[in-house]
Structure formats: structure tokens, C-alpha cells
Design a protein around this motif. Structure first.
Motif, PDB file in Angstrom:
ATOM      1  N   PRO A 138      -8.535  -0.784   0.133  1.00  0.00           N
ATOM      2  CA  PRO A 138      -9.887  -0.519  -0.367  1.00  0.00           C
ATOM      3  C   PRO A 138      -9.815   0.624  -1.375  1.00  0.00           C
ATOM      4  N   THR A 139     -10.442   0.461  -2.528  1.00  0.00           N
ATOM      5  CA  THR A 139     -10.323   1.499  -3.563  1.00  0.00           C
ATOM      6  C   THR A 139     -11.672   2.125  -3.932  1.00  0.00           C
ATOM      7  N   ASN A 140     -12.712   1.765  -3.166  1.00  0.00           N
ATOM      8  CA  ASN A 140     -14.018   2.375  -3.454  1.00  0.00           C
ATOM      9  C   ASN A 140     -14.036   3.829  -3.031  1.00  0.00           C
ATOM     10  N   CYS A 152      -4.029  -9.298  -4.866  1.00  0.00           N
ATOM     11  CA  CYS A 152      -3.836  -9.989  -6.153  1.00  0.00           C
ATOM     12  C   CYS A 152      -5.088 -10.190  -6.977  1.00  0.00           C
ATOM     13  N   THR A 153      -6.257 -10.022  -6.362  1.00  0.00           N
ATOM     14  CA  THR A 153      -7.476 -10.158  -7.167  1.00  0.00           C
ATOM     15  C   THR A 153      -7.729  -8.864  -7.940  1.00  0.00           C
ATOM     16  N   GLY A 154      -6.986  -7.814  -7.609  1.00  0.00           N
ATOM     17  CA  GLY A 154      -7.238  -6.496  -8.197  1.00  0.00           C
ATOM     18  C   GLY A 154      -6.624  -6.309  -9.577  1.00  0.00           C
ATOM     19  N   HIS A 155      -6.923  -5.164 -10.149  1.00  0.00           N
ATOM     20  CA  HIS A 155      -6.465  -4.796 -11.495  1.00  0.00           C
ATOM     21  C   HIS A 155      -4.934  -4.820 -11.587  1.00  0.00           C
ATOM     22  N   LEU A 156      -4.275  -4.098 -10.693  1.00  0.00           N
ATOM     23  CA  LEU A 156      -2.806  -3.997 -10.768  1.00  0.00           C
ATOM     24  C   LEU A 156      -2.142  -5.251 -10.204  1.00  0.00           C
ATOM     25  N   GLY A 157      -2.723  -5.781  -9.113  1.00  0.00           N
ATOM     26  CA  GLY A 157      -2.126  -6.950  -8.458  1.00  0.00           C
ATOM     27  C   GLY A 157      -2.067  -8.142  -9.397  1.00  0.00           C
ATOM     28  N   GLN A 195     -14.990 -16.393  -7.908  1.00  0.00           N
ATOM     29  CA  GLN A 195     -15.273 -15.250  -8.769  1.00  0.00           C
ATOM     30  C   GLN A 195     -14.217 -14.155  -8.574  1.00  0.00           C
ATOM     31  N   ASP A 196     -13.907 -13.906  -7.292  1.00  0.00           N
ATOM     32  CA  ASP A 196     -12.893 -12.907  -6.961  1.00  0.00           C
ATOM     33  C   ASP A 196     -11.523 -13.327  -7.506  1.00  0.00           C
ATOM     34  N   LEU A 197     -11.304 -14.643  -7.496  1.00  0.00           N
ATOM     35  CA  LEU A 197     -10.001 -15.184  -7.907  1.00  0.00           C
ATOM     36  C   LEU A 197      -9.844 -15.295  -9.419  1.00  0.00           C
ATOM     37  N   HIS A 208       3.224  -4.448  -1.816  1.00  0.00           N
ATOM     38  CA  HIS A 208       2.001  -4.215  -1.046  1.00  0.00           C
ATOM     39  C   HIS A 208       1.042  -3.332  -1.844  1.00  0.00           C
ATOM     40  N   LEU A 209       0.029  -3.978  -2.411  1.00  0.00           N
ATOM     41  CA  LEU A 209      -0.952  -3.266  -3.234  1.00  0.00           C
ATOM     42  C   LEU A 209      -2.334  -3.229  -2.604  1.00  0.00           C
ATOM     43  N   ALA A 210      -2.631  -4.174  -1.701  1.00  0.00           N
ATOM     44  CA  ALA A 210      -4.004  -4.288  -1.189  1.00  0.00           C
ATOM     45  C   ALA A 210      -4.434  -2.989  -0.515  1.00  0.00           C
ATOM     46  N   ALA A 257      -6.697   8.067   3.031  1.00  0.00           N
ATOM     47  CA  ALA A 257      -6.184   6.719   3.319  1.00  0.00           C
ATOM     48  C   ALA A 257      -4.815   6.509   2.664  1.00  0.00           C
ATOM     49  N   LYS A 258      -4.691   6.904   1.390  1.00  0.00           N
ATOM     50  CA  LYS A 258      -3.420   6.673   0.694  1.00  0.00           C
ATOM     51  C   LYS A 258      -2.304   7.524   1.314  1.00  0.00           C
ATOM     52  N   THR A 259      -2.648   8.753   1.708  1.00  0.00           N
ATOM     53  CA  THR A 259      -1.625   9.652   2.285  1.00  0.00           C
ATOM     54  C   THR A 259      -1.161   9.124   3.640  1.00  0.00           C
ATOM     55  N   PRO A 299     -12.028  10.141   1.235  1.00  0.00           N
ATOM     56  CA  PRO A 299     -11.546   9.085   2.142  1.00  0.00           C
ATOM     57  C   PRO A 299     -10.360   8.310   1.551  1.00  0.00           C
ATOM     58  N   TYR A 300     -10.427   8.090   0.231  1.00  0.00           N
ATOM     59  CA  TYR A 300      -9.323   7.392  -0.449  1.00  0.00           C
ATOM     60  C   TYR A 300      -8.046   8.240  -0.427  1.00  0.00           C
ATOM     61  N   PHE A 301      -8.177   9.555  -0.662  1.00  0.00           N
ATOM     62  CA  PHE A 301      -6.988  10.424  -0.664  1.00  0.00           C
ATOM     63  C   PHE A 301      -6.330  10.410   0.725  1.00  0.00           C
ATOM     64  N   ILE A 334      -3.442   7.675 -12.651  1.00  0.00           N
ATOM     65  CA  ILE A 334      -4.566   6.752 -12.870  1.00  0.00           C
ATOM     66  C   ILE A 334      -4.132   5.687 -13.877  1.00  0.00           C
ATOM     67  N   VAL A 335      -4.471   4.438 -13.567  1.00  0.00           N
ATOM     68  CA  VAL A 335      -3.993   3.327 -14.395  1.00  0.00           C
ATOM     69  C   VAL A 335      -5.067   2.945 -15.410  1.00  0.00           C
ATOM     70  N   ASN A 336      -4.667   3.011 -16.681  1.00  0.00           N
ATOM     71  CA  ASN A 336      -5.578   2.778 -17.796  1.00  0.00           C
ATOM     72  C   ASN A 336      -4.939   1.731 -18.701  1.00  0.00           C
TER      73      ASN A 336
HETATM   74  N1  LIG Z   1      -5.814   1.728 -10.426  1.00  0.00           N
HETATM   75  C1  LIG Z   1      -5.306   2.929 -10.265  1.00  0.00           C
HETATM   76  O1  LIG Z   1      -5.565   3.827 -11.065  1.00  0.00           O
HETATM   77  C2  LIG Z   1      -4.393   3.223  -9.127  1.00  0.00           C
HETATM   78  C3  LIG Z   1      -3.700   4.455  -9.119  1.00  0.00           C
HETATM   79  C4  LIG Z   1      -2.860   4.755  -8.061  1.00  0.00           C
HETATM   80  C5  LIG Z   1      -2.682   3.844  -7.036  1.00  0.00           C
HETATM   81  N2  LIG Z   1      -3.359   2.665  -7.058  1.00  0.00           N
HETATM   82  C6  LIG Z   1      -3.142   1.735  -5.942  1.00  0.00           C
HETATM   83  O2  LIG Z   1      -2.763   0.483  -6.467  1.00  0.00           O
HETATM   84  C7  LIG Z   1      -3.244  -0.560  -5.627  1.00  0.00           C
HETATM   85  C8  LIG Z   1      -4.067  -1.524  -6.455  1.00  0.00           C
HETATM   86  O3  LIG Z   1      -5.119  -0.807  -7.070  1.00  0.00           O
HETATM   87  P1  LIG Z   1      -6.131  -1.503  -8.087  1.00  0.00           P
HETATM   88  O4  LIG Z   1      -6.521  -0.484  -9.062  1.00  0.00           O
HETATM   89  O5  LIG Z   1      -5.559  -2.792  -8.544  1.00  0.00           O
HETATM   90  O6  LIG Z   1      -7.364  -1.735  -7.117  1.00  0.00           O
HETATM   91  P2  LIG Z   1      -8.414  -2.922  -7.066  1.00  0.00           P
HETATM   92  O7  LIG Z   1      -8.577  -3.532  -8.405  1.00  0.00           O
HETATM   93  O8  LIG Z   1      -9.628  -2.373  -6.402  1.00  0.00           O
HETATM   94  O9  LIG Z   1      -7.704  -3.949  -6.105  1.00  0.00           O
HETATM   95  C9  LIG Z   1      -7.587  -3.723  -4.729  1.00  0.00           C
HETATM   96  C10 LIG Z   1      -7.128  -5.013  -4.077  1.00  0.00           C
HETATM   97  O10 LIG Z   1      -7.041  -4.803  -2.657  1.00  0.00           O
HETATM   98  C11 LIG Z   1      -7.714  -5.873  -2.011  1.00  0.00           C
HETATM   99  N3  LIG Z   1      -8.252  -5.489  -0.708  1.00  0.00           N
HETATM  100  C12 LIG Z   1      -9.171  -4.535  -0.412  1.00  0.00           C
HETATM  101  N4  LIG Z   1      -9.462  -4.555   0.906  1.00  0.00           N
HETATM  102  C13 LIG Z   1      -8.704  -5.537   1.453  1.00  0.00           C
HETATM  103  C14 LIG Z   1      -8.567  -6.072   2.755  1.00  0.00           C
HETATM  104  N5  LIG Z   1      -9.275  -5.608   3.788  1.00  0.00           N
HETATM  105  N6  LIG Z   1      -7.688  -7.087   2.957  1.00  0.00           N
HETATM  106  C15 LIG Z   1      -6.970  -7.593   1.924  1.00  0.00           C
HETATM  107  N7  LIG Z   1      -7.067  -7.150   0.655  1.00  0.00           N
HETATM  108  C16 LIG Z   1      -7.929  -6.139   0.429  1.00  0.00           C
HETATM  109  C17 LIG Z   1      -8.845  -6.244  -2.956  1.00  0.00           C
HETATM  110  O11 LIG Z   1      -9.328  -7.538  -2.631  1.00  0.00           O
HETATM  111  P3  LIG Z   1     -10.851  -7.959  -3.031  1.00  0.00           P
HETATM  112  O12 LIG Z   1     -10.877  -8.015  -4.541  1.00  0.00           O
HETATM  113  O13 LIG Z   1     -11.039  -9.292  -2.414  1.00  0.00           O
HETATM  114  O14 LIG Z   1     -11.725  -6.897  -2.462  1.00  0.00           O
HETATM  115  C18 LIG Z   1      -8.116  -6.166  -4.286  1.00  0.00           C
HETATM  116  O15 LIG Z   1      -7.370  -7.352  -4.517  1.00  0.00           O
HETATM  117  C19 LIG Z   1      -4.034   0.131  -4.511  1.00  0.00           C
HETATM  118  O16 LIG Z   1      -3.188   0.303  -3.407  1.00  0.00           O
HETATM  119  C20 LIG Z   1      -4.388   1.474  -5.120  1.00  0.00           C
HETATM  120  O17 LIG Z   1      -4.591   2.454  -4.133  1.00  0.00           O
HETATM  121  C21 LIG Z   1      -4.204   2.335  -8.078  1.00  0.00           C
END
Ligand SMILES: NC(=O)c1ccc[n+]([C@@H]2O[C@H](COP(=O)([O-])OP(=O)(O)OC[C@H]3O[C@@H](n4cnc5c(N)ncnc54)[C@H](OP(=O)(O)O)[C@@H]3O)[C@@H](O)[C@H]2O)c1
Length: 341
Positions: A91-93, A15-20, A45-47, A87-89, A172-174, A168-170, A198-200
Motif C-alpha cells: 500500500p502506498t497511500n 503489477c498494476t502499479g507505476h514501478l511494477g 481499469q486497474d489492469l 516483490h513490489l506490492a 511499513a517499509k522499514t 505509516p508508510y515509513f 522518489i521515482v519520477n
Molecule cells: N514510486 C516511488 O517513488 C517509490 C519509491 C520507493 C519505493 N517504492 C516502492 O516500490 C513499490 C512500488 O511502488 P509504486 O510507486 O509502483 O506504487 P503503486 O503505483 O501505488 O503500486 C503499488 C502496487 O501494490 C499493489 N498492492 C497494494 N496493496 C496490495 C495488496 N493488499 N495485495 C496485493 N497488491 C497490493 C497495488 O495494487 P492495486 O493497484 O490493485 O491497489 C499496486 O499494484 C512499493 O513497494 C513502494 O513502496 C516506490
């Protein structure tokens, strides 16, 4: 009957993320009670994206709870009582020290951790698992005019072997999506998968989220990202959140759904940015990058179910730029000369 009329409490991971965070906003607006799981509820800050939501939405209906994908059993208590899980969480680095430990394990084991909690809870009726176009696109067999649909899968062996940037991300997601699908089958759990492009677009974070930053590379001067933008499949932040909710509520949804509204080559993005945002210096001579391999992501499965995209590629860039400007995140970028490499 719509699931929404009787399934009101939901868990959102990441939920701290872009989509969440954007999804949490939309769920609250639709009247859901949202349990928002974050790694560290003390990290203000994260929140930030959640703490900035309007109090009239959050006071009685947003619960912030702690859970980490890497900790077995961490979701057991917080899933209890929820009728749905988004379920969105993950790692996206893209650049990490240890791909297995930093990205692949948390994505795959974390997904199983969340799904196990769903089975134990016996309250969960449906899980929306957020996968990615990255679980579809990388087969190593690129051909011109290729159309990717839900039958396509990224080839994990190819990614591990050739290590394309971001591999690694490809992987992981697969693997996480495959694990979710197998788990669903073996435990008779209703899991619907979404594969976004990609989300824009806009965001609630105080910094530019990774995917938006990638999309704006022509503005920010991160020229090393331009090969990545040669050909891309895009979806707007609000459309993806709407799609998550749509697939949660649509009883007949099942399997995987590509969610991507526009395919565009970098020249089209250059045109949009130079014509609509003359305040930035956009490089126009990109011949050195070569010609893109044209491909398309086919989202007709989602559209046939009744989902309608609302936003154009122009909207995505306009909204992303407006959001960055409002937060002072693109200052000085307009005057930065971009050099072709
Ligand atoms: N944005 C895109 O273009 C895009 C496209 C396709 C799919 N997706 C998928 O959509 C989802 C959300 O993406 P996003 O763009 O919103 O990414 P994001 O902004 O990087 O958010 C990722 C979220 O996952 C959390 N997270 C990472 N490691 C974790 C852990 N060990 N335990 C619990 N939470 C953890 C992060 O928490 P912290 O902030 O605390 O690290 C953050 O809240 C992901 O599954 C991503 O693969 C995104």
C-alpha cells in the motif's frame, strides 16, 4: 554465468502499479516469462497498464494471476515454478484511516506471505525485495550535509511517536524490509533489497502515479506537498526498473542497495521547470518555505557493482511531463495560478 541465462520465469507483485508495470515491460523485452500478480484480474481499469502492453510481448509470455498481500497462502501456488520474484506490492497511500490495518500489516505480513511461498516452492533462486529510501531516511536526527548510506535505518519508534507526515508508510517499509532480511537469514533464502529514492518519469498508468504527482506539485498546484520537495533524492522510472533487473541478474548482489541518482533542492527543480517548461506557471518565490536541510543519498554501493544510471533530473521531469501531456493529464494546469502559502 548470468542468472538470466537460466532463470526465465519470474513473478512480479504489484503489477498494476507505476514501478511494477514498467518492470513487467522491461522483463518482457528481455525475454522473461512474467507472472504478474494483481489483486483483482477482473478489474480492467486497474489492469490498464498491463493490458496496454504490446501483444507481441504479452501473448505468450505474460500470465496475469490473482493474489492479495492480506490473504495468507495466496502466493503459494503462483510462486511455484518461478525462479525469481520481484516483490513490489505494498500500500502506498500516505493518508489512511487505520495505519496498522491499511498499510503496516499488509506490507509486513504480505512480505512474509510472499517469502513463505518462495520457501515452499523450492523453485525460487532469488527475491528482489523493493523497500524504499523511506526505510533509511527518518531517524529524527536530521543534520546538515548528512549522507545516507545502506547502514542508515529509519527509527520506527521516532516515527510512531512524532508521526511525521507519511509516517505509516515509513514504518511499513522499514518493518517489511527488516522482516524480509530476518526471514532471508533464518531460511537461507537469497533476498536482495533495493531502496529507491522518489521515482519520477514516465508511466503506463492512465492516471498520474503518486510519486510522479508529488514530483510535479509545482505544476499541479498542490502547494501542501512543497515542504516534502524541499530536498529530495530522485530516480527515473526506467533506471529503477533497470536496477531491479540488474540486481536480479547479478549473481554477487547481496544486502541492500540505495537506488537514487540525483539529490536536489526545490530551487533546482524550480529552475529546471521554469527554464525547460515555460508553458507552466511555476511559483518562484518560495522563501516562505525556509531553507532545506541538505542531505545526500549515497548510491555508490550499487554503482560499484556495475550499475550505471542513464537519466538526469531534467530527463525525469521532461519524461514525466511528456507522458502526462500525451495522456491529457495536465490539461489546464498551465493557466492555473499558484499561490504561495
Ligand atoms: N514510486 C516511488 O517513488 C517509490 C519509491 C520507493 C519505493 N517504492 C516502492 O516500490 C513499490 C512500488 O511502488 P509504486 O510507486 O509502483 O506504487 P503503486 O503505483 O501505488 O503500486 C503499488 C502496487 O501494490 C499493489 N498492492 C497494494 N496493496 C496490495 C495488496 N493488499 N495485495 C496485493 N497488491 C497490493 C497495488 O495494487 P492495486 O493497484 O490493485 O491497489 C499496486 O499494484 C512499493 O513497494 C513502494 O513502496 C516506490
Amino acid at each position: 554465468m548470468d542468472m538470466a541465462t537460466h532463470c526465465r520465469r519470474v513473478l512480479v507483485t504489484g503489477c498494476t502499479g507505476h514501478l511494477g508495470s514498467w518492470l513487467v515491460l522491461r522483463l518482457l523485452e528481455q525475454g522473461y516469462v512474467v507472472r504478474a500478480s494483481v489483486i483483482d484480474p477482473e478489474d480492467k481499469q486497474d489492469l490498464h497498464p498491463l493490458l496496454g502492453l504490446p501483444p507481441f510481448l504479452t501473448t505468450e509470455r505474460l500470465e496475469i494471476v490473482k493474489a492479495d498481500l492480506r490473504v495468507v497462502g495466496d502466493y503459494d501456488n503462483i510462486v511455484k515454478g518461478c525462479e525469481g520474484v520481484f516483490h513490489l506490492a505494498c500500500p502506498t497511500n500516505f493518508i489512511v484511516e487505520d495505519p496498522q490495518k491499511d498499510v503496516i500489516d499488509p506490507a509486513v505480513q504480505g512480505t512474509l506471505n510472499v517469502l513463505n511461498a518462495c520457501i515452499k516452492s523450492s523453485s525460487v533462486k532469488r527475491v528482489v525485495h523493493v523497500s524504499s529510501a523511506a526505510a533509511i531516511r527518518f531517524s529524527g536526527k536530521d543534520v546538515a550535509e548528512q549522507v545516507f548510506d545502506e547502514s542508515c535505518w529509519t527509527d520506527v519508534d521516532f516515527c510512531m511517536d512524532k508521526k511525521p507526515p507519511g509516517w505509516p508508510y515509513f514504518v511499513a517499509k522499514t518493518l517489511a524490509e527488516r522482516a524480509a532480511v530476518d526471514f532471508a537469514k533464518n531460511h537461507n533464502l537469497d533476498v536482495v533489497v533495493v531502496n529507491p529514492g522518489i521515482v519520477n518519469g514516465p508511466f503506463l498508468n492512465s492516471f498520474i502515479p503518486n510519486s510522479v504527482k508529488d514530483c510535479l506539485a509545482l505544476i499541479t498546484g498542490e502547494v501542501f506537498k512543497l515542504p516534502f520537495l524541499m530536498r529530495m533524492s530522485y530516480v527515473h522510472t526506467d533506471d529503477i526498473a533497470r536496477a531491479f533487473l540488474f540486481l536480479y541478474e547479478k549473481a554477487e548482489a547481496s544486502g541492500r542497495y540505495i537506488c537514487s541518482s540525483v539529490d536536489a533542492s526545490i530551487s533546482e527543480v524550480v529552475h529546471i521547470l521554469s527554464s525547460r517548461h515555460p508553458e507552466f506557471q511555476i511559483p518562484t518565490d518560495l522563501a516562505y518555505l525556509g531553507e532545506p536541510i541538505i542531505h545526500y543519498f549515497d548510491s555508490s554501493r550499487l554503482k560499484k557493482l556495475g550499475f550505471q544510471y542513464k537519466y538526469t533530473l531534467e530527463d525525469m521531469f521532461d519524461d514525466a511531463i511528456r507522458c502526462c501531456m500525451d495522456k491529457g493529464l495536465l490539461e489546464n494546469m498551465g493557466t492555473k495560478p499558484l499561490q504561495a502559502q
